[in-house]
Design a protein around this motif. Structure first.
Motif, short mmCIF file in Angstrom:
data_model
loop_
_atom_site.label_atom_id
_atom_site.label_comp_id
_atom_site.label_asym_id
_atom_site.label_seq_id
_atom_site.Cartn_x
_atom_site.Cartn_y
_atom_site.Cartn_z
N THR A 190 0.82 -1.07 -0.06
CA THR A 190 0.03 0.04 0.13
C THR A 190 0.91 1.09 -0.07
O THR A 190 1.92 1.21 0.24
CB THR A 190 -1.05 0.09 1.03
OG1 THR A 190 -0.07 0.11 2.47
CG2 THR A 190 -1.67 -1.12 1.34
N PRO A 191 0.43 2.35 -0.31
CA PRO A 191 1.26 3.65 -0.36
C PRO A 191 2.00 3.59 1.35
O PRO A 191 1.34 3.53 2.29
CB PRO A 191 0.16 4.78 -0.82
CG PRO A 191 -0.83 4.02 -1.75
CD PRO A 191 -0.98 2.61 -1.12
N ASN A 192 2.96 3.89 1.26
CA ASN A 192 3.65 4.24 2.62
C ASN A 192 3.77 2.94 3.43
O ASN A 192 3.92 2.99 4.64
CB ASN A 192 3.28 5.43 3.18
CG ASN A 192 3.39 6.63 2.34
OD1 ASN A 192 4.52 6.74 1.98
ND2 ASN A 192 2.47 7.53 2.54
N ASN A 193 3.32 1.79 2.97
CA ASN A 193 3.22 0.41 3.62
C ASN A 193 2.40 0.55 4.72
O ASN A 193 2.67 -0.06 5.90
CB ASN A 193 4.60 0.09 4.03
CG ASN A 193 5.71 0.02 2.78
OD1 ASN A 193 6.52 0.94 2.98
ND2 ASN A 193 5.44 -0.30 1.87
N VAL A 194 1.26 1.30 4.43
CA VAL A 194 0.45 1.60 5.87
C VAL A 194 -1.06 0.94 5.52
O VAL A 194 -1.54 1.18 4.32
CB VAL A 194 0.29 2.90 6.39
CG1 VAL A 194 1.71 3.27 7.11
CG2 VAL A 194 -0.04 3.85 5.58
N LEU A 195 -1.73 0.60 6.40
CA LEU A 195 -3.43 0.48 6.12
C LEU A 195 -3.73 1.24 7.44
O LEU A 195 -3.55 0.98 8.73
CB LEU A 195 -3.49 -1.11 6.49
CG LEU A 195 -4.99 -1.44 6.49
CD1 LEU A 195 -5.81 -1.07 5.49
CD2 LEU A 195 -5.24 -2.90 6.98
N VAL A 196 -4.85 2.11 7.01
CA VAL A 196 -5.31 2.99 8.17
C VAL A 196 -6.95 2.75 8.18
O VAL A 196 -7.67 2.76 7.19
CB VAL A 196 -4.97 4.62 7.77
CG1 VAL A 196 -5.72 5.46 8.89
CG2 VAL A 196 -3.58 4.59 7.70
N GLN A 197 -7.45 2.98 9.38
CA GLN A 197 -8.68 2.72 9.52
C GLN A 197 -9.24 3.56 11.04
O GLN A 197 -8.41 3.59 11.64
CB GLN A 197 -9.23 1.22 9.36
CG GLN A 197 -9.15 0.46 10.63
CD GLN A 197 -9.57 -0.80 10.30
OE1 GLN A 197 -8.66 -1.80 10.00
NE2 GLN A 197 -10.67 -1.27 10.80
N GLN A 198 -10.73 3.87 10.71
CA GLN A 198 -11.22 4.21 11.91
C GLN A 198 -11.82 3.39 13.07
O GLN A 198 -12.49 2.32 12.42
CB GLN A 198 -12.11 5.30 11.68
CG GLN A 198 -11.72 6.64 10.38
CD GLN A 198 -10.28 7.08 11.33
OE1 GLN A 198 -10.33 7.35 12.32
NE2 GLN A 198 -9.44 7.34 10.32
N ILE A 199 -11.56 3.60 14.16
CA ILE A 199 -12.01 2.54 15.03
C ILE A 199 -12.87 3.37 16.08
O ILE A 199 -12.23 4.36 16.60
CB ILE A 199 -11.21 1.76 15.76
CG1 ILE A 199 -10.65 0.76 14.71
CG2 ILE A 199 -11.98 1.06 17.15
CD1 ILE A 199 -9.44 -0.05 15.30
N LYS A 200 -14.25 3.05 16.55
CA LYS A 200 -14.87 3.63 17.71
C LYS A 200 -14.77 2.56 18.80
O LYS A 200 -15.56 1.72 18.56
CB LYS A 200 -16.32 3.81 17.28
CG LYS A 200 -16.90 4.73 18.19
CD LYS A 200 -18.24 5.19 17.66
CE LYS A 200 -19.33 6.37 18.56
NZ LYS A 200 -18.41 7.48 18.77
N LEU A 201 -14.11 2.87 19.75
CA LEU A 201 -13.96 1.81 20.94
C LEU A 201 -14.94 2.32 22.03
O LEU A 201 -14.54 3.54 22.60
CB LEU A 201 -12.40 1.78 21.13
CG LEU A 201 -12.10 0.86 22.23
CD1 LEU A 201 -12.40 -0.58 21.76
CD2 LEU A 201 -10.59 1.17 22.58
N THR A 202 -15.96 1.50 22.28
CA THR A 202 -16.67 2.01 23.49
C THR A 202 -16.82 0.70 24.36
O THR A 202 -17.00 -0.45 23.67
CB THR A 202 -18.15 2.34 22.96
OG1 THR A 202 -18.79 1.53 22.27
CG2 THR A 202 -18.02 3.69 22.21
N ALA A 203 -17.33 0.74 25.33
CA ALA A 203 -17.73 -0.53 26.35
C ALA A 203 -18.96 -1.14 25.85
O ALA A 203 -18.83 -2.36 25.83
CB ALA A 203 -17.77 -0.08 27.81
N GLU A 204 -19.81 -0.21 25.16
CA GLU A 204 -20.74 -1.22 25.00
C GLU A 204 -20.93 -1.48 23.34
O GLU A 204 -21.61 -2.74 23.11
CB GLU A 204 -22.35 -0.03 25.08
CG GLU A 204 -22.56 0.44 26.66
CD GLU A 204 -21.70 1.42 26.96
OE1 GLU A 204 -20.97 2.18 25.98
OE2 GLU A 204 -21.37 1.59 27.94
#
Lengths: 235, 413
Positions: A190-204
């Motif tokens: 991948t460009p720059n050898n990275v994979l980026v993603q968004q994570i919403k981290l909640t207890a529920e």
């Protein structure tokens, strides 16, 4: 109170273009558990045929302005059997790395990466001065004596990072937040050898994730040339 | 046979002595190899004195011998300078032990994408992509390709070579190199008078080679000795080579080179003519899937000797060769390689008594097994078909088929 949640179902394929000799990594966040003030986030990085990928770097940046906690002693990257061990090392900006030499020969390691260029002469049994990395970026290491050697120091300003173990597993303790998760490996195609993603981290709320990404079919191993195994210079 | 036994005892004494000190941290390192060989061939070769494509055969169709033994002494002077001396015993050498290479390397570390390095002394021109192991041995085959066999005989240079390289962060690099050298004025003699040959013999510094005695060379060139000394200076004029290298480590390497020894073909000294030899050489090495390695080498050139006779120098020969090697690592320590060689020379000159037409091809199959880190067993067969016009002077058919079977045990330390 602990809450244990298994992620499931949500899958997406990031890169579907495939070449004959390419490999795939599946990257799965498996579970998290809730502690009094933090969640434990776990994950694994494996190829699609189940092979674990070790030493991949996972960084997480949240919306909270959290300062990274720097290691109190230098991190280590050894020279063993004419290889960098480990092949990949992650460090916070401002942290130091020691380069001991476990071989019975000299090494002369260097980097010309813009993030941090340096050179250091390594004798056996002589403790070298640690190198402090004060800029974020990938520092590619080589040895001026053994041309095949290659190692990587991934210097990050993210407040949280970890690396996958031999089983491809990783774990981080984090407060609940919205995070940008970055997976880095020098062979990711991948460009720059990275994979980026968004994570919403909640207890529920659970957010089961599985990622499949392409590894470069050809890449430097950092190991002595296989066809010259009989060459004493490579042993 | 006593000589073989004494040599074997000597080799193993060094091997075990080296093992005792192997764990010490030392800036001087001793490495080496020894090669014990059984050979069987149907060739009628009389060593270098005829036009066979192998150096073995004739009265010795079955041979057991210490094919070669080499000691490499490597010393580190400081972090930028190293030195290396390779001393060899060769079954065919003029002197029992002689220096093969003696080189001073300058390789300063760089913290920028640009790098320079240099070497000074006696070393092979950077042509072979196969002979990468200790003392110029190949990890793929016992018998070198036609091109690399000739490199081993006549293409060692005595001089200096400098390289400027640009490295990219992913490890790719582009190198441009150039060298000035002397003591290569007779290069081309063997290709013209004898033709291409396949073997694994590398000439040492004081070596010489017998020329084919059926070629009546001295009746045409009365000042030419019956031996050629590959590393002598005849005209006092330096030669050069220049080229470039593109490399993605572990994956791909492409190298091209132009060589010109700048020899004056009209000068002869102590039986050695200057041979004006120039050629282009290109090589490609690629790592393929399934643990396969592919190596291709090509060479096209011309050599000229003597004054003008008609429109050409007395000897004027074009030469060319290509080799294609495919090697597979079967499992750890086991390797199978196959190589196809095709080669030829074409005579441009007008002296009919000196026929230098020569063409042929060869297949080489090798299986080798590396065990206990230091030991290697080789099983190899090379079969060649060639047409050499000058064979008619031996009253044999100009086209000959020859096969060489070999079992080799090598010890590396």
């Amino acid at each position: 109170m602990n809450c244990f949640v298994i992620f499931s179902n949500l899958r997406f394929q990031l890169i579907t273009m495939s070449k004959n000799t390419r490999y795939f990594i599946s990257f799965a966040l498996l579970s998290f558990s809730l502690n009094a003030d933090s969640l434990t986030l776990n994950g694994t990085v494996t190829t699609t045929d189940g092979e674990p990928v070790s030493e991949a770097v996972i960084t997480l940046v949240g919306t909270l302005k959290t300062k990274p906690i720097l290691a109190t002693s230098p991190r280590k990257m050894d020279q063993r059997h004419r290889e960098f061990v480990s092949h990949i090392l992650a460090a916070h900006v401002g942290e130091s790395v020691l380069f001991p030499n476990s071989d019975n020969i000299q090494h002369h390691i260097y980097s010309f990466s813009p993030a941090n260029s340096f050179e250091i002469q390594l004798y056996k049994d002589v403790a070298p001065k640690p190198i402090t990395f004060d800029k974020a970026g990938v520092v590619v290491l080589g040895c001026n004596i053994h041309d095949w050697m290659v190692g990587y120091v991934y210097v990050t300003d993210a407040p949280y990072f970890t690396q996958t173990d031999e089983k491809g597993a990783w774990s981080l303790n984090l407060p609940a937040d919205d995070y940008t998760l970055t997976l880095w490996h020098p062979n990711l195609d991948t460009p720059n050898n990275v994979l980026v993603q968004q994570i919403k981290l909640t207890a529920e709320k659970s957010a089961p994730i599985e990622q499949k990404i392409t590894l470069k079919s050809t890449s430097r191993t950092g190991k002595p040339p296989a066809e010259d195994a009989q060459n004493p210079a490579y042993q | 046979m006593k000589k073989e036994i004494r040599l074997t005892v000597f080799i193993y004494t060094i091997f075990f002595t080296h093992t005792l000190f192997a764990d010490d941290f030392h800036s001087i390192q001793l490495h080496g190899e020894a090669d014990f060989r059984y050979l069987h061939t149907d060739s009628d070769s009389q060593n270098n004195s005829d036009f066979s494509k192998f150096a073995e055969g004739g009265a010795n169709r079955d041979l057991f011998r210490v094919s070669e033994a080499a000691l490499t002494l490597q010393g580190r002077i400081d972090w930028s300078w190293t030195g290396s001396i390779i001393a060899k015993y060769g079954h065919n050498a003029k002197n029992p032990i002689d220096i093969s290479e003696a080189t001073l390397f300058f390789k300063p570390v760089s913290t920028s994408p640009w790098r320079v390095n240099a070497r000074l002394g006696s070393f092979f021109a950077p042509i072979s992509l196969e002979n990468t192991s200790v003392a110029w041995t190949s990890p793929y085959t016992l018998t070198s390709s036609a091109i690399n066999s000739w490199v081993g005989e006549e293409l060692k240079t005595f001089g200096g070579e400098g390289t400027v390289a640009y490295h990219f962060e992913n490890g790719d690099h582009v190198d441009i190199f150039g060298a000035g050298f002397g003591n290569n004025d007779t290069t081309g003699t063997l290709l013209a008078f004898r033709g291409w040959r396949m073997h694994d013999y590398e000439a040492t510094i004081l070596d010489d080679f017998q020329l084919p005695n059926q070629a009546h060379i001295q009746s045409i060139f009365k000042k030419q000795a019956m031996t050629t000394q590959p590393f002598v200076e005849v005209d006092g004029r330096a030669g050069y080579y220049t080229g470039f290298n593109l490399e993605r480590p572990d994956v791909l390497k492409f190298r091209a080179l132009y060589y010109d020894n700048m020899a004056n073909p009209k000068i002869v000294e102590k039986g050695q003519y200057g041979w004006h030899t120039r050629f282009g050489s290109a090589g490609l090495k690629i790592a393929l899937p399934f643990e396969l390695t592919f190596i291709e080498q090509s060479m096209i050139g011309q050599t000229q000797m003597g004054g003008f006779v008609g429109n050409h120098t007395a000897v004027d020969v074009d030469f060319w060769a290509h080799s294609f090697l495919l090697s597979k690592k079967i499992t750890e320590g086991h390797r199978f390689s196959v190589r196809y060689d095709i080669f030829g020379t074409h005579k441009n000159d007008e002296i009919l008594q000196n026929p230098n037409e020569n063409k042929g091809n060869a297949w080489t199959l090798n299986y080798n097994w590396l065990f206990l880190k230091h030991h290697q067993l080789n099983f190899e067969v090379t079969t060649t078909t060639s047409n050499v016009t000058a064979r008619t002077m031996q009253n044999i058919n100009s086209t000959q088929d020859e096969t060489l079977w070999q079992m080799g045990y090598r010890v590396f330390f």
